[in-house]
Design an enzyme around this catalytic site. Structure first.
Site, PDB file in Angstrom:
ATOM      1  N   GLU A 286      73.383  36.810  17.778  1.00 27.45           N
ATOM      2  CA  GLU A 286      73.479  35.410  18.192  1.00 27.45           C
ATOM      3  C   GLU A 286      74.646  34.710  17.487  1.00 27.45           C
ATOM      4  O   GLU A 286      75.193  33.737  17.999  1.00 27.45           O
ATOM      5  CB  GLU A 286      72.151  34.686  17.900  1.00 27.45           C
ATOM      6  CG  GLU A 286      71.874  33.558  18.873  1.00 27.45           C
ATOM      7  CD  GLU A 286      70.454  33.004  18.813  1.00 27.45           C
ATOM      8  OE1 GLU A 286      69.653  33.434  17.963  1.00 27.45           O
ATOM      9  OE2 GLU A 286      70.143  32.116  19.610  1.00 27.45           O
ATOM     10  N   HIS A 312      64.284  61.299  14.678  1.00 27.17           N
ATOM     11  CA  HIS A 312      63.688  62.088  15.761  1.00 27.17           C
ATOM     12  C   HIS A 312      63.821  61.380  17.098  1.00 27.17           C
ATOM     13  O   HIS A 312      63.129  61.731  18.045  1.00 27.17           O
ATOM     14  CB  HIS A 312      62.215  62.374  15.444  1.00 27.17           C
ATOM     15  CG  HIS A 312      62.048  63.156  14.169  1.00 27.17           C
ATOM     16  ND1 HIS A 312      61.866  64.523  14.135  1.00 27.17           N
ATOM     17  CD2 HIS A 312      62.102  62.746  12.875  1.00 27.17           C
ATOM     18  CE1 HIS A 312      61.783  64.923  12.872  1.00 27.17           C
ATOM     19  NE2 HIS A 312      61.933  63.853  12.078  1.00 27.17           N
ATOM     20  N   LYS A 425      67.500  28.237  29.147  1.00 29.43           N
ATOM     21  CA  LYS A 425      66.451  27.295  28.719  1.00 29.43           C
ATOM     22  C   LYS A 425      66.396  26.115  29.689  1.00 29.43           C
ATOM     23  O   LYS A 425      65.328  25.642  30.045  1.00 29.43           O
ATOM     24  CB  LYS A 425      66.758  26.745  27.324  1.00 29.43           C
ATOM     25  CG  LYS A 425      66.501  27.706  26.189  1.00 29.43           C
ATOM     26  CD  LYS A 425      66.553  26.899  24.904  1.00 29.43           C
ATOM     27  CE  LYS A 425      67.010  27.704  23.729  1.00 29.43           C
ATOM     28  NZ  LYS A 425      67.350  26.906  22.579  1.00 29.43           N
TER      29      LYS A 425
HETATM   30  O1  PA5 Z   1      69.073  30.923  15.325  1.00 32.84           O
HETATM   31  C1  PA5 Z   1      68.777  29.988  16.042  1.00 32.84           C
HETATM   32  O2  PA5 Z   1      69.280  28.858  15.921  1.00 32.84           O
HETATM   33  C2  PA5 Z   1      67.748  30.166  17.139  1.00 32.84           C
HETATM   34  O3  PA5 Z   1      67.347  31.478  17.233  1.00 32.84           O
HETATM   35  C3  PA5 Z   1      66.547  29.279  16.856  1.00 32.84           C
HETATM   36  O4  PA5 Z   1      66.023  29.601  15.603  1.00 32.84           O
HETATM   37  C4  PA5 Z   1      65.470  29.434  17.907  1.00 32.84           C
HETATM   38  O5  PA5 Z   1      65.996  29.154  19.164  1.00 32.84           O
HETATM   39  C5  PA5 Z   1      64.304  28.507  17.636  1.00 32.84           C
HETATM   40  O6  PA5 Z   1      64.747  27.200  17.514  1.00 32.84           O
HETATM   41  P1  PA5 Z   1      63.852  26.075  16.891  1.00 32.84           P
HETATM   42  O7  PA5 Z   1      63.662  26.353  15.453  1.00 32.84           O
HETATM   43  O8  PA5 Z   1      64.581  24.819  17.136  1.00 32.84           O
HETATM   44  O9  PA5 Z   1      62.537  26.123  17.618  1.00 32.84           O
END
Ligand code: PA5
Length: 459
Positions: A286, A312, A425
């Site tokens: 990410e 394995h 989203k």
């Molecule tokens: O790394 C990130 O920013 C995302 O993976 C968020 O942690 C994830 O989308 C969850 O977001 P939030 O903490 O606002 O619910």
């Protein structure tokens, strides 16, 4: 607490591997990356989390004060709001989880709900008794749909059983001011902890996001943060040649961009550390999978694996498959001692094992893999933890966070945003009738309409 060894990634140990000079060529850019982390910025609040001694201590005090009747915890959150605490929890408690035995007091078992899958959420809600449960809700934005819906279901379920004292069974971790979860904390009178606005989800394990769940599971948050503090010293050293995070970032970046080694496999030779692999996968993917300033799609593909088990399954591909892999091994120097008894020693398959410890076996397997990878031209690096303890887990996670941030500098991208996940989203919100998202929802509808039934096969 940690050791990083990059020998098996470089020439001549690995034929065609990188040269030391190749790393040096990046030192100038890395220096400015390190300087930027040291200077601090809008999204780099995570860099100094290890310096906060008060936060972890107050979380520890709060957890100690929880009533004894609370003997299980449901943790709700997703992505960066769950993978960090999950990784730490499993690192410390994996053996008892594997054995299916209750955790020793004062620890409480954690159940992580990190999805909107009705089978899991439904089963967990039915199985737990709200009067014995603490529900920890973690969302920095306060608006993530998976977490919001879990909270709504849990709160409804708990209220039906608990009546007046429902708020005492909930704790929220969210932004100090913004978001609907913060509003709800006020409205319901729920205890809450804050995630600093400058700390993003996947860099938040050393904030209340990671510390609150760990503290209720009996893991001392002070120890986790203390380990990260040791790593911070080493990972913020201005000179890249003496900075392990800079070395690892340079190596991973060059492997990807110069050697075509685009798949970066974190292989944990420890069941305890396997979940650190899932956490790393999110952090690496990410943060680095982006479009750079020149419009190029960049970023290595992370994979996580567990040694020796995945010798394995995956190892064949790593050794003889396409030469596009870099392996990052997690190893542990000191483990529980368990000797293999000298039995059946007249039989070849058993005789040589008797008298060795299981630790010697897994170590031999890791070394065997490292050597055979090198022989096949597949580079690897090894990060060795002295032992799996809160300190070393905090340290290795901090090392990987800094490595990710510095790799971001080399790729020329912003490691702290995730524009690629926003559209999906929005479309989901539109499909569920959220006001203002109608056009987004239409995208999925028209996409569905364009489906050719001839390309759908039923069995
Ligand atoms: O790394 C990130 O920013 C995302 O993976 C968020 O942690 C994830 O989308 C969850 O977001 P939030 O903490 O606002 O619910």
């Amino acid at each position: 607490v940690l050791k990083l060894d990059i020998n098996s990634a470089l020439s001549p140990r690995v034929a065609g591997g990188l040269q030391r000079e190749d790393l040096r060529g990046l030192y100038e850019r890395l220096s400015s990356g390190i300087d930027a982390l040291r200077a601090g910025g809008d999204f780099t609040g995570w860099v100094d989390l290890p310096l906060d001694e008060k936060g972890p201590a107050s979380i520890e005090d709060w957890a100690r004060g929880l009533p004894a009747v609370i003997d299980r915890v449901v943790v709700m959150g997703i992505g960066g709001s769950s993978l960090g605490p999950m990784a730490v929890y499993e690192a410390i408690h994996q053996p008892s989880l594997a054995a299916g035995i209750p955790l020793a007091s004062p620890a409480r078992p954690l159940i992580f709900l990190d999805n909107s899958d009705p089978d899991t959420v439904g089963e967990v809600m039915e199985a737990i008794a709200p009067e014995r449960t603490l529900y920890v809700v973690i969302t920095k934005s306060g608006s993530t749909a998976e977490t919001a819906s879990q909270l709504m279901i849990a709160h409804d379920h708990a209220s039906a059983h608990l009546k007046a004292e429902t708020a005492d069974h909930f704790v929220f971790v969210t932004d100090p001011e913004k978001g609907d979860l913060r509003k709800l904390a006020g409205r319901l009178g729920v205890r809450s902890f804050s995630v600093p606005p400058t700390v993003g989800g996947r860099f938040s394990v050393l904030s209340a996001v990671g510390l609150v769940p760990c503290a209720v599971a009996g893991i001392d948050p002070n120890r986790l943060v203390a380990g990260a503090r040791v790593a911070r010293e080493a990972c913020l050293v201005p000179a890249p040649e003496r900075n392990p995070a800079a070395k690892l970032a340079a190596l991973a970046y060059l492997m990807d961009t110069r050697q075509g080694r685009r798949v970066h496999t974190l292989m944990s030779y420890s069941d305890r550390l396997a979940r650190v692999g899932s956490w790393f996968r999110q952090l690496w993917a990410e943060s680095l999978g982006k479009i750079d300033g020149d419009g190029r799609h960049v970023g290595p593909t992370p994979l996580d694996a567990r040694g020796a088990t995945d010798q394995h399954s995956l190892l064949q591909l790593l050794v003889q498959g396409p030469p596009d892999k870099l392996v990052i091994m997690l190893d542990v120097a000191s483990r529980r001692r368990r000797t293999i008894p000298r039995v059946f020693d007249d039989l070849d398959a058993f005789g040589y094992l008797g008298g060795h410890t299981l630790g010697e076996l897994i170590d031999a397997q890791r070394r065997g893999t490292e050597a055979s990878l090198a022989r096949a031209g597949t580079p690897s690096v090894t990060i060795t933890l002295e032992a799996v303890e809160p300190e070393s887990v905090g340290a290795v996670m901090y090392l990987l966070e800094v490595t990710t941030a510095l790799a971001g500098t080399l790729y020329g991208i912003d490691p702290y945003d995730q524009p690629g996940v926003e559209q999906g989203k929005r479309v989901a919100s539109g499909l569920l009738g959220r006001e203002g998202f109608e056009k987004d929802g239409e995208l999925a509808e028209s996409h569905d309409r364009s489906r050719d039934p001839d390309l759908v096969m039923e069995i």
